[in-house]
Design an enzyme around this catalytic site. Structure first.
Site, PDB file in Angstrom:
ATOM      1  N   HIS A 118     106.659  42.105  25.043  1.00 51.04           N
ATOM      2  CA  HIS A 118     107.594  43.003  24.362  1.00 51.04           C
ATOM      3  C   HIS A 118     109.010  42.491  24.542  1.00 51.04           C
ATOM      4  O   HIS A 118     109.588  42.636  25.624  1.00 51.04           O
ATOM      5  CB  HIS A 118     107.449  44.428  24.905  1.00 51.04           C
ATOM      6  CG  HIS A 118     108.395  45.395  24.261  1.00 51.04           C
ATOM      7  ND1 HIS A 118     108.955  46.457  24.936  1.00 51.04           N
ATOM      8  CD2 HIS A 118     108.908  45.445  23.008  1.00 51.04           C
ATOM      9  CE1 HIS A 118     109.757  47.121  24.125  1.00 51.04           C
ATOM     10  NE2 HIS A 118     109.735  46.527  22.940  1.00 51.04           N
ATOM     11  N   GLU A 137     109.171  42.627  28.614  1.00 49.14           N
ATOM     12  CA  GLU A 137     108.102  43.429  29.238  1.00 49.14           C
ATOM     13  C   GLU A 137     106.788  42.713  28.968  1.00 49.14           C
ATOM     14  O   GLU A 137     106.431  42.459  27.811  1.00 49.14           O
ATOM     15  CB  GLU A 137     108.064  44.837  28.629  1.00 49.14           C
ATOM     16  CG  GLU A 137     109.068  45.795  29.243  1.00 49.14           C
ATOM     17  CD  GLU A 137     108.959  47.207  28.670  1.00 49.14           C
ATOM     18  OE1 GLU A 137     108.685  47.326  27.465  1.00 49.14           O
ATOM     19  OE2 GLU A 137     109.156  48.181  29.411  1.00 49.14           O
ATOM     20  N   ASN A 162     110.808  51.983  26.925  1.00 49.68           N
ATOM     21  CA  ASN A 162     110.892  52.923  25.808  1.00 49.68           C
ATOM     22  C   ASN A 162     110.318  54.288  26.167  1.00 49.68           C
ATOM     23  O   ASN A 162     110.754  55.309  25.635  1.00 49.68           O
ATOM     24  CB  ASN A 162     110.185  52.352  24.582  1.00 49.68           C
ATOM     25  CG  ASN A 162     111.043  51.300  23.895  1.00 49.68           C
ATOM     26  OD1 ASN A 162     112.250  51.220  24.145  1.00 49.68           O
ATOM     27  ND2 ASN A 162     110.426  50.490  23.073  1.00 49.68           N
TER      28      ASN A 162
END
Ligand code: T1G
Length: 700
Positions: free
Chosen positions: A428, A440, A478
């Protein structure tokens, strides 16, 4: 001598060699060894003294692991004074990265030579400190005030040639450093070179306006930090006070910095970043797969940036899109990004061209057949991602790593679309993908250990800071952001203007206020995600109604020059918009929200403690390996101020009992749906311990 420092008389040169892997940090043993060697060198037949280091670098600084422990003599400033007052010329030979206290040792020598590949710097400010062994007093004496201020307040290293041009290095050498340095020492002896004491040099006088101008520039660049301003004070002392008094001023201000919560936070980040690269329970010797050719699927903003990361690291990239037009758009994004990088001085035109040429475009999946790694970066639709992985399963060679750049989707369900779930992982990236350091690395249930180890090493190779995350909606960053954003939007609908929320967070230290961040990312992103969910799963309408109404008005944020704010099309400067304030009041009334004044401390606590509370749950669920990993995610991926050490360090710094009390207050006022205290938070408070100590015992 000590085991970390050796001394030998070679012809007429007394050679002091520091050997304290991995970076020759100035531990007590090194300082003691240098002291003993210096004394020996002044009692033998040597005509000059050479200080050189074994291993990959000259001394890279004080030993940060010793900070916080009772200081032991010889103290570094005293050692530097011993060097400068030695009875014979002392020469430093620099290679690798001579940083912090290491460069201060070099500055206290009478001469400095360096390999052209060497770098020097005073990065203390990145630890919330300032050079505490004469760096603020000797640097301006050699390089002048402005250069000293730039070097010390930025903390960035400079290469040897630049250092030589500033008078910080006297002689650039090539080949074998020891050989070249010995020869140069011989030349200095032959011409009876004097002992040049840096402390005896005078500092150029400059107009007061320069310092005032520098301080006002720092007020913007280093908003909220204390060390940079104390550095200016120390350099000013170098101009206005005799050396001994200047040193006393530096010492006083160094101690003030060392004792500050800001320095504790930034030292925590230094080690947290290095620890996040390690995978708990996985041997450092886990085999890795060779990654030579990388495929990237999707040439949008993210895919193009991702492709650049691998090309910049010297790998061949094949970028796949569904049509020639989409591919051409992607290659144009890449071209624009490289032009931007050249303008920012990140690389030369030739380097940019070489990197661009490593990226080939294609619309055929067969072009991915020999890729060692494929990164899917299409838009956030699970079904589409599953179709792509099923296709890759049939096309890619055995052993290829199949990665998804998804921000939210379940990587286990994506892996299940293939016959090789052990080769599937999440990578990510954060927008802009070719600039943001955070990555990530999402470990799915079946991700093989060697796939994980390969991706963690690859992350470092492409200049990223990797953090392992387990699979959950939004992973670490997130998932926590959704709670932070919810509170920001609720503060707006309940009475705080967007400007008040953003100003409160920016004055607290966030790089950018939350509403401005949402405008930057695009309000339509959250809007589409919500529209994709069943009505009853779209969350509290009070937390999204304003943003959704803005999108329905065509105000998606910066990309449409209007969102919560209006944006100047050229400068992108944001300005408040009364139309938005009227919209907010209308929607609040429609939702039956009674608006009230909300002060900045409530705004900060609601947004930041929402991060802390959710971070505690993420740790408890094993999604993050350790609290410091979450801090790395937030400092490197979300503009959280390093001088506050990340959300989890900040929770400890405030006191978990304070955090829990505030969370319980918010639960009373705003409901348990949004404010249920994390069980780990309650446990740590009940046990009277903190996260740092708990992590030492549970997350080694
Ligand atoms: N002290 C203790 N350990 C250190 C260290 C230091 N200064 N620098 C690095 N390490 C460890 C690091 O934790 C890691 O350990 C290993 O070395 C490799 O580091 C008085 C007060 C030198 C550019 O701020 O910038 O001097 O994880 O993974 O990527 O004025 O390390 O392997 O167990 O980073 O090749 C000023 C900090 C201190 C420099 C090498 N100096 N270090 O980067 O390796 S304050 C610094 C770095 C000071 C004086 C003041 C980088 C590096 P482990 P690494 P790298």
């Amino acid at each position: 001598m000590t085991s970390a420092v050796s001394y030998e008389l070679v012809d007429e040169i007394g050679v002091i060699t520091v050997d304290n892997p991995p970076v020759n940090a100035l531990s007590h043993a090194v300082r003691q060894g240098l002291h003993d060697a210096l004394r020996a060198a002044q009692q033998d037949a040597s005509k000059a003294i050479l200080i050189i280091c074994a291993g990959r670098t000259f001394i890279a600084g004080a030993d940060i692991t010793e900070f916080g422990k009772p200081p032991q003599e010889p103290h570094l400033p005293d050692l530097c004074s011993e060097i400068e007052n030695a009875s014979k010329p002392v020469v430093a030979a620099l290679h690798g990265t001579a940083l912090g206290g290491g460069f201060e040792v070099a500055l206290s020598c009478h001469y400095r030579c360096a390999l052209a590949t060497a770098k020097v710097g005073l990065p203390e400010v990145k630890l919330g400190l300032l050079p505490g062994a004469g760096g603020t007093q000797r640097t301006p004496r050699l390089a002048g005030v402005r250069a000293a201020l730039d070097l010390i307040t930025s903390g960035n290293p400079i290469d040897a040639a630049k250092a030589a041009s500033l008078g910080l290095v006297d002689h650039l050498v090539e080949g074998d450093l020891r050989e070249a340095a010995m020869a140069w020492c011989g030349e200095l002896v032959a011409k009876n070179a004097p002992r040049r004491k840096t402390s005896e040099l005078r500092v150029e006088t400059i107009s007061d306006g320069v310092l005032a101008e520098y301080r006002s520039k720092l007020a913007k660049r280093a908003r909220g930090q204390i060390a940079p301003f104390k550095i200016v004070d120390c350099v000013e002392a170098a101009m206005t006070q005799p050396f001994p008094e200047g040193m006393a001023t530096e010492r006083k201000k160094f101690i003030e910095c060392m004792q500050s919560p800001q320095s504790a936070a930034m030292r925590h980040m230094f080690f947290a970043e290095r620890k996040s690269a390690r995978i708990r329970g996985l041997s450092k010797d886990t085999p890795q797969r060779d990654i030579g050719k990388v495929g990237v699927i999707g040439a949008g903003t993210m895919g193009s940036g991702i492709a650049m990361n691998f090309a910049n690291a010297g790998m061949d990239v094949v970028l796949l899109e569904v049509s020639d037009e989409a591919l051409s758009n992607g290659l144009q994004i890449i071209a624009r990004n490289y032009v931007g990088g050249i303008k920012r001085g990140k690389f030369t035109e030739a380097e940019a061209l070489e990197r661009r040429e490593r990226i080939a475009g294609t619309t055929e999946y067969s072009s991915l057949a020999d890729a060692d790694l494929v990164v899917e970066a299409v838009f956030e639709n699970l079904g589409l991602k599953q179709d792509i992985f099923a296709e890759l399963d049939g096309v890619c060679k055995k052993g290829a790593i199949l990665a998804t750049n998804t921000s939210y989707q379940d990587v286990n369900r994506i892996a299940a679309a293939t016959t090789r779930p052990e080769d599937v992982i999440g990578l990510h990236f954060f927008s802009p993908a070719h600039i943001m350091k955070l990555l990530e690395v999402v470990r799915a249930d079946k991700t093989a250990d060697d796939v994980l180890a390969t991706c963690m090493a690859l992350a470092k190779k492409i200049g990223k800071t990797p953090v392992v995350s387990g699979v959950c909606y939004g992973f670490i960053g997130n998932r926590m952001l959704s709670h932070y954003g919810r509170e920001a939007q609720l503060c707006v609908i309940e009475g705080a203007t967007p400007e008040a929320v953003d100003t409160a967070m920016e004055q607290w230290g966030m790089a950018m206020g939350p509403l401005a961040v949402f405008d930057l990312a695009g309000l339509d992103v959250g809007y589409k995600a919500r529209q994709g969910l069943p009505e009853d799963q779209r969350g509290d309408p009070r937390a999204s109604r304003v943003a959704d109404t803005l999108v329905e008005m065509g105000r998606c944020g910066q990309k449409t020059s209007a969102g919560f704010y209006r944006y100047d099309a050229d400068t992108r400067k944001r300005t408040s918009d009364p139309e938005v304030q009227a919209l907010i009041e209308r929607e609040a009334e429609a939702l039956g929200v009674k608006r009230r004044d909300i002060d900045s401390s409530e705004i900060v606590d609601r947004l930041i403690f929402a991060l802390v509370n959710e971070g505690m749950k993420i740790i408890d669920e094993g999604i993050a390996q350790r609290p410091g990993d979450i801090d790395v995610v937030y400092v490197y991926g979300y503009g959280f101020p390093a001088f506050r050490g990340g959300p989890m360090h900040y929770g400890d710094a405030v006191g978990l009992d304070q955090v829990l009390a505030r969370v319980n207050e918010f639960r009373q006022r705003f409901g348990a749906d949004n404010w249920s205290p994390a069980p780990l938070l309650e446990k740590l408070v009940a046990d009277g311990t903190n996260l740092t100590d708990w992590a030492k015992a549970n997350c080694s």
